[in-house]
Enzyme design. Structure first.
Site, PDB file in Angstrom:
ATOM      1  N   ALA A  51      47.968  62.141  83.452  1.00  9.36           N
ATOM      2  CA  ALA A  51      49.302  61.966  82.859  1.00  9.36           C
ATOM      3  C   ALA A  51      50.073  60.774  83.400  1.00  9.36           C
ATOM      4  O   ALA A  51      51.234  60.590  83.049  1.00  9.36           O
ATOM      5  CB  ALA A  51      50.128  63.237  83.067  1.00  9.36           C
ATOM      6  N   ASN A  52      49.451  59.951  84.229  1.00  8.25           N
ATOM      7  CA  ASN A  52      50.201  58.843  84.835  1.00  8.25           C
ATOM      8  C   ASN A  52      50.186  57.568  84.005  1.00  8.25           C
ATOM      9  O   ASN A  52      50.912  56.620  84.315  1.00  8.25           O
ATOM     10  CB  ASN A  52      49.660  58.538  86.240  1.00  8.25           C
ATOM     11  N   SER A  53      49.381  57.524  82.938  1.00  9.12           N
ATOM     12  CA  SER A  53      49.331  56.319  82.106  1.00  9.12           C
ATOM     13  C   SER A  53      48.882  56.670  80.698  1.00  9.12           C
ATOM     14  O   SER A  53      48.419  57.780  80.435  1.00  9.12           O
ATOM     15  CB  SER A  53      48.370  55.284  82.712  1.00  9.12           C
ATOM     16  N   GLY A  54      49.035  55.694  79.791  1.00  6.73           N
ATOM     17  CA  GLY A  54      48.496  55.826  78.438  1.00  6.73           C
ATOM     18  C   GLY A  54      48.975  57.036  77.674  1.00  6.73           C
ATOM     19  O   GLY A  54      50.162  57.392  77.684  1.00  6.73           O
ATOM     20  N   GLY A  56      48.442  60.200  78.199  1.00  7.08           N
ATOM     21  CA  GLY A  56      48.954  61.289  79.025  1.00  7.08           C
ATOM     22  C   GLY A  56      50.398  61.080  79.413  1.00  7.08           C
ATOM     23  O   GLY A  56      51.205  62.022  79.378  1.00  7.08           O
ATOM     24  N   SER A 190      37.551  62.129  70.528  1.00  3.09           N
ATOM     25  CA  SER A 190      37.568  60.795  69.935  1.00  3.09           C
ATOM     26  C   SER A 190      36.763  60.807  68.646  1.00  3.09           C
ATOM     27  O   SER A 190      35.798  61.575  68.513  1.00  3.09           O
ATOM     28  CB  SER A 190      36.974  59.772  70.907  1.00  3.09           C
ATOM     29  N   TYR A 215      29.504  57.879  76.205  1.00  3.87           N
ATOM     30  CA  TYR A 215      30.896  58.237  75.926  1.00  3.87           C
ATOM     31  C   TYR A 215      30.965  59.120  74.679  1.00  3.87           C
ATOM     32  O   TYR A 215      31.640  60.157  74.680  1.00  3.87           O
ATOM     33  CB  TYR A 215      31.746  56.984  75.721  1.00  3.87           C
TER      34      TYR A 215
END
Length: 334
Positions: A51-54, A56, A190, A215
């Site tokens: 949750a710290n970037s993008g 999230g 995705s 991926y």
């Protein structure tokens, strides 16, 4: 020559204006679910991995605005604390909530490394001791097309983080989710799942490794996991759904090398055609908070609406076999 040059410039300008208009219209359309009741999530606790970037971070910001108590489960605690400080400042600068809305929610930072089953277990042990309830779990964190690497436990990194780490996390938190019902689990997959297959003979990619294929395989595993979990959760009032966010401008592609000379063009293309993190997060926010999907489970969503899956993502026998093997891989079963 001058006429041709002028025509080319006009065409370029027209194209740029068209792109700007598309971005503006697209942004308004994508945020249609992002302007809900400020008190919609008041009293609810939400755990978001990565949750710290993008995506999230954008998801956390919006759910905070809706009044949720948000737990940020992040690998890098320092970066998470920095992001949390920014989010708190943004909330403080935002307009005052409407009367009786309950105000913006609370933000909690906890260390969680999904590449370490030991870290996942320690995180869940601490959370279960401290949290009386968990209303929403958002399995958001991921790693994208990295070079061949292994997790602390010896798993191929993309399969280990994107699937196995979240598999164990969800398993360990299911009891709390059930006792907090009605509750929700949201899984971020995705569209690239379409290019993956589950090779049970080489889940750890030790015989061959293709970062793109691996991926896609991990994202297909996310969908198969969601569908099998939904079947197992029938009658519990805990729902689980999976989504694709579209193509989003985030740091997820940090392992992809773009030649220096091509970067300006790539940046222009990404600005024109990729979603912003907030736009990409709309389906996660929708599935976590909207009354429209109350009781809906086992479905695949994109742009805040249900979408069809390829047959290989709906193969129940493959989903059950993957579940059984995953239980052994993460140590739930010996």
């Amino acid at each position: 020559m001058a006429v041709a040059t002028a025509a080319a410039l006009l065409a370029a300008l027209g194209g740029a204006l068209w792109l700007v208009s598309r971005r503006f219209v697209g942004s308004r359309a994508q945020r249609r679910h992002g302007n809900g009741d400020p008190g919609l999530m008041h009293g609810k606790t939400v755990l978001i991995t990565g949750a710290n970037s993008g995506l999230g971070r954008a998801t956390a910001a919006e759910l905070l605005r809706l009044g949720a108590r948000v737990i940020m489960g992040c690998r890098d605690r320092a970066r998470a604390e920095e992001a949390a400080g920014q989010l708190r400042r943004e909330l403080a600068q935002a307009a005052e909530p409407a009367p009786d809305a309950g105000g913006a929610g609370e933000l909690v930072v906890k260390e969680l490394d999904l590449a370490s089953l030991r870290s996942v277990r320690a995180f869940c042990h601490e959370l279960l001791q401290e949290e009386p309830r968990l209303d929403v779990l958002i399995n958001n964190a991921g790693i994208f097309q990295c070079p061949y690497m292994k997790t602390e436990d010896g798993f191929e990194m993309q399969f280990g983080v994107n699937h196995l780490g979240h598999f164990l996390l969800t398993h360990l938190l299911l009891g709390l989710l059930k006792s907090s019902a009605p509750s929700r689990i949201v899984v971020v997959s995705s569209k690239l799942y379409k290019y993956g297959d589950i090779n049970f003979e080489d889940l750890n990619s030790e015989q061959s490794y293709n970062k793109s294929f691996c991926y896609s395989r991990s994202k297909l595993a996310n969908i198969l996991f969601t569908r099998e979990l939904a079947r197992r959760l029938e009658g519990t009032n805990v729902t689980v759904n999976v989504l694709h966010p579209g193509i989003v401008r985030t740091n997820l592609g940090r392992h992809i090398h773009i030649p220096l000379l091509a970067r300006p063009l790539f940046n222009l293309v990404s600005w024109a055609f990729f979603k912003s993190p907030l736009e990409g997060a709309q389906t996660s926010i929708y599935l976590a908070s909207s009354p429209e999907v109350e009781g809906v489970s086992g479905r695949y969503f994109g742009d805040c609406k249900e979408e069809e899956l390829l047959p290989k993502a709906m193969d129940e026998s493959v989903a059950r076999k993957l579940w059984d093997i995953s239980e052994v891989m993460v140590g739930i079963l010996k």
